[in-house]
Motif scaffolding. Structure first.
Motif, PDB file in Angstrom:
ATOM      1  N   THR A   1       0.844  -1.179   0.000  1.00 16.11           N
ATOM      2  CA  THR A   1       0.000   0.000   0.000  1.00 16.11           C
ATOM      3  C   THR A   1       0.893   1.249   0.000  1.00 16.11           C
ATOM      4  O   THR A   1       2.100   1.163   0.244  1.00 16.11           O
ATOM      5  N   LYS A   2       0.296   2.391  -0.245  1.00 17.66           N
ATOM      6  CA  LYS A   2       1.047   3.651  -0.240  1.00 17.66           C
ATOM      7  C   LYS A   2       1.666   3.896   1.130  1.00 17.66           C
ATOM      8  O   LYS A   2       2.816   4.332   1.250  1.00 17.66           O
TER       9      LYS A   2
ATOM     10  N   ASP B   1       4.207  -8.739   7.978  1.00 15.97           N
ATOM     11  CA  ASP B   1       2.939  -8.560   7.251  1.00 15.97           C
ATOM     12  C   ASP B   1       3.169  -8.620   5.750  1.00 15.97           C
ATOM     13  O   ASP B   1       2.394  -9.232   5.008  1.00 15.97           O
ATOM     14  N   LEU B   2       4.243  -7.963   5.309  1.00 18.37           N
ATOM     15  CA  LEU B   2       4.531  -7.942   3.872  1.00 18.37           C
ATOM     16  C   LEU B   2       4.965  -9.326   3.392  1.00 18.37           C
ATOM     17  O   LEU B   2       4.551  -9.776   2.311  1.00 18.37           O
ATOM     18  N   TYR B   3       5.800 -10.001   4.191  1.00 16.83           N
ATOM     19  CA  TYR B   3       6.204 -11.370   3.848  1.00 16.83           C
ATOM     20  C   TYR B   3       4.970 -12.261   3.711  1.00 16.83           C
ATOM     21  O   TYR B   3       4.850 -13.045   2.762  1.00 16.83           O
TER      22      TYR B   3
ATOM     23  N   GLN C   1       5.796   4.110   2.172  1.00 13.01           N
ATOM     24  CA  GLN C   1       6.391   5.230   2.882  1.00 13.01           C
ATOM     25  C   GLN C   1       7.087   4.760   4.156  1.00 13.01           C
ATOM     26  O   GLN C   1       8.213   5.187   4.468  1.00 13.01           O
ATOM     27  N   LEU C   2       6.438   3.869   4.888  1.00 11.06           N
ATOM     28  CA  LEU C   2       6.997   3.369   6.152  1.00 11.06           C
ATOM     29  C   LEU C   2       8.279   2.584   5.915  1.00 11.06           C
ATOM     30  O   LEU C   2       9.287   2.782   6.612  1.00 11.06           O
ATOM     31  N   LEU C   3       8.273   1.704   4.917  1.00 13.13           N
ATOM     32  CA  LEU C   3       9.454   0.888   4.645  1.00 13.13           C
ATOM     33  C   LEU C   3      10.616   1.733   4.125  1.00 13.13           C
ATOM     34  O   LEU C   3      11.777   1.464   4.443  1.00 13.13           O
ATOM     35  N   LYS C   4      10.321   2.759   3.361  1.00 19.59           N
ATOM     36  CA  LYS C   4      11.379   3.665   2.914  1.00 19.59           C
ATOM     37  C   LYS C   4      12.045   4.334   4.106  1.00 19.59           C
ATOM     38  O   LYS C   4      13.269   4.518   4.148  1.00 19.59           O
TER      39      LYS C   4
END
Length: 247
Positions: free
Chosen positions: A10-11, A81-83, A15-18
């Motif tokens: 998601t957007k 969560d992304l994994y 942003q959070l991962l960056k």
């Protein structure tokens, strides 16, 4: 440059991962596109690779410096969560190569840079379990199915390290071929190479899950057949009813 519509970030996640990736200031830390390729490679690899093994690959030698425990928890949760999102997409058949290549004109400098980053992340994940991808095989002696896997790996390697790609494509006289032609061929073959590795991972995951289910079934069958007066299977020497069967 176009991506598939089933983007798994998601957007807000982007942003959070960056922000998390920016906590480490060195050349080894992944950018977001490399992280996406890395997660793709993790979930297609038919082995459960623990997070404490793969998270250091993302950040390189320097660990991120966190401001608080809350920030640490948020990073772990975001990555897990992304994994899981990637894993779910893989196991339900919706995980796809994220870039659209319809014609040679799609292979712009921007496309090459971003796709190379994604392939770099993918390559780093695949190298965590080289035995799964038959990297210890000699290509000439390998069965056809394994040759397809090795060739696919070589194409991804060539995308990441174009200086090595010259040796993949030679002229009939054995001479090194044109560099621009190599680039076009590599990026044209890349989606098929990724799909070949994904299908190989799917086959091995299916076998692995079937074996796990069989072991679980056999274990439960053995449990049912143990009589109360039989020796306890734990090896204590006591009767089952006076040992593990007491509860």
């Amino acid at each position: 440059m176009e991506k598939h519509v089933n983007d798994l970030l998601t957007k807000e996640q982007r942003q959070l991962l960056k922000q998390f990736l920016s906590l480490v200031d060195n050349k080894e830390v992944f950018n977001l596109t490399e992280l996406e390729g890395f997660l793709f490679g993790l979930v297609i690899t038919p082995d459960l690779i623990p997070i404490n093994e793969w998270m250091p690959v993302i950040f390189g030698e320097d660990a991120p410096v966190f401001k608080s425990e809350k920030q640490i928890d948020l990073l772990f949760k975001s990555l897990i969560d992304l994994y899981n999102a990637y894993s779910d997409a893989f196991h339900n058949g919706t995980l796809k190569f994220p870039f659209v290549i319809e014609k040679a004109e799609d292979i712009s400098d921007e496309f090459i840079n971003e796709t190379s980053d994604w392939a770099y992340g993918l390559l780093n994940a695949l190298r965590l379990r080289p035995e799964v991808w038959y990297l210890d095989y000699d290509f000439k002696d390998a069965p056809e199915e394994i040759q397809e896997v090795l060739l696919s790996f070589a194409i991804i390697h060539g995308v990441v390290y174009p200086e090595d790609a010259r040796y993949l494509f030679r002229t009939k006289n054995g001479e090194l071929s044109d560099e621009n032609l190599n680039t076009a061929l590599l990026f044209t073959f890349l989606p098929l190479a990724v799909e070949t590795l994904k299908k190989h991972g799917e086959r091995l995951w299916k076998i692995k899950i079937e074996e796990m289910n069989k072991e679980f079934f056999d274990f439960n069958q053995k449990k049912v057949k143990i009589g109360r007066n039989d020796p306890c299977p734990c090896g204590s020497g006591k009767k089952y009813k006076k040992c593990c069967g007491k509860n």
